[in-house]
Design a protein around this motif. Sequence first.
Motif, PDB file in Angstrom:
ATOM      1  N   TYR A   1       0.758  -1.177  -0.045  1.00 11.21           N
ATOM      2  CA  TYR A   1      -0.088  -0.125   0.006  1.00 11.21           C
ATOM      3  C   TYR A   1       0.918   1.339   0.189  1.00 11.21           C
ATOM      4  O   TYR A   1       2.122   1.194   0.429  1.00 11.21           O
ATOM      5  N   ASN A   2       0.318   2.335  -0.323  1.00 15.27           N
ATOM      6  CA  ASN A   2       1.111   3.568  -0.251  1.00 15.27           C
ATOM      7  C   ASN A   2       0.798   4.559   1.036  1.00 15.27           C
ATOM      8  O   ASN A   2      -0.490   4.357   1.471  1.00 15.27           O
ATOM      9  N   LEU A   3       1.298   5.139   1.542  1.00 12.89           N
ATOM     10  CA  LEU A   3       1.155   6.110   2.429  1.00 12.89           C
ATOM     11  C   LEU A   3       1.612   7.524   2.357  1.00 12.89           C
ATOM     12  O   LEU A   3       2.746   7.971   1.602  1.00 12.89           O
ATOM     13  N   ILE A   4       1.107   8.706   2.905  1.00 14.41           N
ATOM     14  CA  ILE A   4       1.479   9.962   2.962  1.00 14.41           C
ATOM     15  C   ILE A   4       1.270  10.381   4.497  1.00 14.41           C
ATOM     16  O   ILE A   4       0.150  10.535   4.799  1.00 14.41           O
ATOM     17  N   ALA A   5       2.326  10.474   5.086  1.00 17.68           N
ATOM     18  CA  ALA A   5       2.477  10.878   6.412  1.00 17.68           C
ATOM     19  C   ALA A   5       2.962  12.531   6.785  1.00 17.68           C
ATOM     20  O   ALA A   5       3.772  12.900   6.052  1.00 17.68           O
TER      21      ALA A   5
ATOM     22  N   GLY B   1      -2.039   3.335  17.885  1.00 21.17           N
ATOM     23  CA  GLY B   1      -2.591   5.076  18.228  1.00 21.17           C
ATOM     24  C   GLY B   1      -2.410   5.955  17.187  1.00 21.17           C
ATOM     25  O   GLY B   1      -2.322   7.046  17.515  1.00 21.17           O
ATOM     26  N   ILE B   2      -1.657   5.538  16.174  1.00 17.03           N
ATOM     27  CA  ILE B   2      -1.546   6.450  14.776  1.00 17.03           C
ATOM     28  C   ILE B   2      -2.608   6.899  14.275  1.00 17.03           C
ATOM     29  O   ILE B   2      -3.470   6.144  14.096  1.00 17.03           O
ATOM     30  N   PRO B   3      -2.756   8.086  14.018  1.00 15.12           N
ATOM     31  CA  PRO B   3      -4.002   8.912  13.471  1.00 15.12           C
ATOM     32  C   PRO B   3      -3.983   8.648  11.912  1.00 15.12           C
ATOM     33  O   PRO B   3      -3.736   9.625  11.237  1.00 15.12           O
ATOM     34  N   LYS B   4      -4.315   7.446  11.491  1.00 15.43           N
ATOM     35  CA  LYS B   4      -4.447   7.028  10.255  1.00 15.43           C
ATOM     36  C   LYS B   4      -5.912   7.391   9.714  1.00 15.43           C
ATOM     37  O   LYS B   4      -6.914   7.136  10.344  1.00 15.43           O
ATOM     38  N   ILE B   5      -6.107   7.694   8.497  1.00 15.92           N
ATOM     39  CA  ILE B   5      -7.281   7.811   7.812  1.00 15.92           C
ATOM     40  C   ILE B   5      -7.012   7.569   5.986  1.00 15.92           C
ATOM     41  O   ILE B   5      -5.871   7.381   5.859  1.00 15.92           O
TER      42      ILE B   5
ATOM     43  N   MET C   1      -1.699  10.432   9.120  1.00 12.54           N
ATOM     44  CA  MET C   1      -1.290   9.615   8.112  1.00 12.54           C
ATOM     45  C   MET C   1      -2.359   9.133   7.300  1.00 12.54           C
ATOM     46  O   MET C   1      -3.308   8.260   7.794  1.00 12.54           O
ATOM     47  N   TRP C   2      -2.094   9.650   6.070  1.00 11.11           N
ATOM     48  CA  TRP C   2      -3.152   8.890   5.103  1.00 11.11           C
ATOM     49  C   TRP C   2      -2.718   7.552   4.396  1.00 11.11           C
ATOM     50  O   TRP C   2      -1.487   7.539   4.105  1.00 11.11           O
ATOM     51  N   GLU C   3      -3.493   6.522   4.289  1.00  7.56           N
ATOM     52  CA  GLU C   3      -3.091   5.303   3.723  1.00  7.56           C
ATOM     53  C   GLU C   3      -4.257   4.993   2.361  1.00  7.56           C
ATOM     54  O   GLU C   3      -5.359   5.102   2.826  1.00  7.56           O
ATOM     55  N   ASN C   4      -3.909   4.064   1.526  1.00  8.35           N
ATOM     56  CA  ASN C   4      -4.948   3.646   0.645  1.00  8.35           C
ATOM     57  C   ASN C   4      -5.235   2.161   0.951  1.00  8.35           C
ATOM     58  O   ASN C   4      -5.660   1.719  -0.056  1.00  8.35           O
ATOM     59  N   LEU C   5      -4.920   1.882   2.061  1.00  8.84           N
ATOM     60  CA  LEU C   5      -5.554   0.498   2.397  1.00  8.84           C
ATOM     61  C   LEU C   5      -6.132   0.306   3.849  1.00  8.84           C
ATOM     62  O   LEU C   5      -5.569   0.719   4.784  1.00  8.84           O
ATOM     63  N   ALA C   6      -7.394  -0.488   4.012  1.00  7.09           N
ATOM     64  CA  ALA C   6      -7.981  -0.388   5.285  1.00  7.09           C
ATOM     65  C   ALA C   6      -7.267  -1.216   6.301  1.00  7.09           C
ATOM     66  O   ALA C   6      -7.258  -0.668   7.645  1.00  7.09           O
ATOM     67  N   ASP C   7      -6.529  -2.360   6.034  1.00 10.26           N
ATOM     68  CA  ASP C   7      -5.928  -2.986   6.945  1.00 10.26           C
ATOM     69  C   ASP C   7      -4.935  -2.513   7.627  1.00 10.26           C
ATOM     70  O   ASP C   7      -4.826  -2.477   8.995  1.00 10.26           O
ATOM     71  N   PRO C   8      -3.921  -1.787   7.136  1.00 17.79           N
ATOM     72  CA  PRO C   8      -2.814  -0.893   7.886  1.00 17.79           C
ATOM     73  C   PRO C   8      -3.309   0.224   8.632  1.00 17.79           C
ATOM     74  O   PRO C   8      -2.990   0.450   9.785  1.00 17.79           O
ATOM     75  N   ILE C   9      -4.472   0.616   8.147  1.00 18.54           N
ATOM     76  CA  ILE C   9      -5.156   1.790   8.857  1.00 18.54           C
ATOM     77  C   ILE C   9      -5.983   1.369  10.389  1.00 18.54           C
ATOM     78  O   ILE C   9      -5.501   1.745  11.110  1.00 18.54           O
ATOM     79  N   LEU C  10      -6.649   0.208  10.159  1.00 16.76           N
ATOM     80  CA  LEU C  10      -7.131  -0.216  11.345  1.00 16.76           C
ATOM     81  C   LEU C  10      -6.267  -0.748  12.397  1.00 16.76           C
ATOM     82  O   LEU C  10      -6.579  -0.325  13.561  1.00 16.76           O
ATOM     83  N   THR C  11      -5.374  -1.407  11.772  1.00 22.12           N
ATOM     84  CA  THR C  11      -4.182  -2.056  12.856  1.00 22.12           C
ATOM     85  C   THR C  11      -3.445  -0.627  13.596  1.00 22.12           C
ATOM     86  O   THR C  11      -2.977  -0.777  14.765  1.00 22.12           O
ATOM     87  N   GLY C  12      -2.876   0.142  12.737  1.00 23.91           N
ATOM     88  CA  GLY C  12      -2.200   1.155  13.113  1.00 23.91           C
ATOM     89  C   GLY C  12      -2.769   2.169  14.048  1.00 23.91           C
ATOM     90  O   GLY C  12      -2.414   2.806  15.134  1.00 23.91           O
ATOM     91  N   ARG C  13      -4.136   2.313  13.746  1.00 24.86           N
ATOM     92  CA  ARG C  13      -5.090   3.204  14.902  1.00 24.86           C
ATOM     93  C   ARG C  13      -5.484   2.339  16.127  1.00 24.86           C
ATOM     94  O   ARG C  13      -5.117   2.919  17.200  1.00 24.86           O
TER      95      ARG C  13
END
Length: 269
Positions: free
Chosen positions: A80-84, A122-126, A106-118
Motif C-alpha cells: 500500500y501507499n501512505l503519506i504522513a 494509536g497512529i492517526p490514520k485515515i 497519516m493517509w493510507e490507501n488500504l483499510a488493513d494497516p489503517i485499522l491496525t495502526g489506529r
Amino acid sequence: MFELDPHSSYMMPAHFGPRPLSPKASGWYRDVTSMVVPFITDAKKLSAYLPRQFSVAEEAVVTVTYACNRNIDWLAGHGYNLIAVSAAVDYAGEEDTLSGNYALVMWENLADPILTGRELQGIPKIYADIQDHSVIAGHWHSSASHFGNKILDIDVSDLREPSPEEIQAYADKTARGDHPLAWRYFPGISGFGHGVSEHTTFPSENILFEVQVGTGHVNWQQLIWEQNPTQFHIVNALAGLPVLEWLPAIVAKGSTNLIIPERLPRVIR
C-alpha cells in the motif's frame, strides 16, 4: 458462548477469534520507496495542534513523507501507499521524557494497516487515494485525493548524492529523535467524551539501500465540506502552516521493520 482469551490478540470483530498469525508474517516491509520533504514552520501555529505534554522542538520542523510499501510480510506480500505528516517535538511526561516526531496525520490507501495502526499503536490514520509515484526526467511526484478531490501534491527534484556532512547530520538527528510519537484517542460511544486517551511511541528500524538529496515541495489544496466532508478541516489546517524554509528533501529506497522485540510500541506517561 464466545469468550475472550486473555493471552491472545484480538481486533473487531473479536467474536471470530484472535488475529490470524502465520510463521511467514513479520514486521518487515521488504521494499520501501520514499520521498521525505521537511520544512520549517511557525512554532506558535504548529503548537496549536499538539496535545498537552508535547511541545514544539527547538526547530519547528514539519515533515511530509510519501512511502510506496511493497512486499510486506504481515500482508502476505501485498502493499500500500501512505503519506504522513509529522512534527518535531519534545515530550515531557511524569515518567517519560522523549524527543521525536509526533504524527499529525497519516493517509493510507488500504483499510488493513489503517485499522491496525489506529487500534494497536494509536497512529492517526485515515483513508485517501494515493498515487504510485512517478519519475519523469528526474522529477519525482505523487499526490493524494479523497472523494475525487485533490488533497496535496508532493514533489522532489534536482537529486544528487548526499555529502558526508549531510549523512552525519542525518545520523545525529535520527539518534537524538528516534521516537515516533502519537496520541491514541478513541471517543466514547456516540462520539462524546473519550473511551481511550493515551500517548504512545511506536519505534521502527530502517535499512537504506539508496539515498539521494534534492529539492522538495508540498502543495496543499484548500477544501470545503462538500468536497471532503470528513477531512477538509485537517487538510486546511495543514495548508495553513506557513513554510518559512524548505529543508533538503530525500528520496530513499530500502526496507523497514515495524516489530523490534526490545522496543515494542508502548504507552508513554
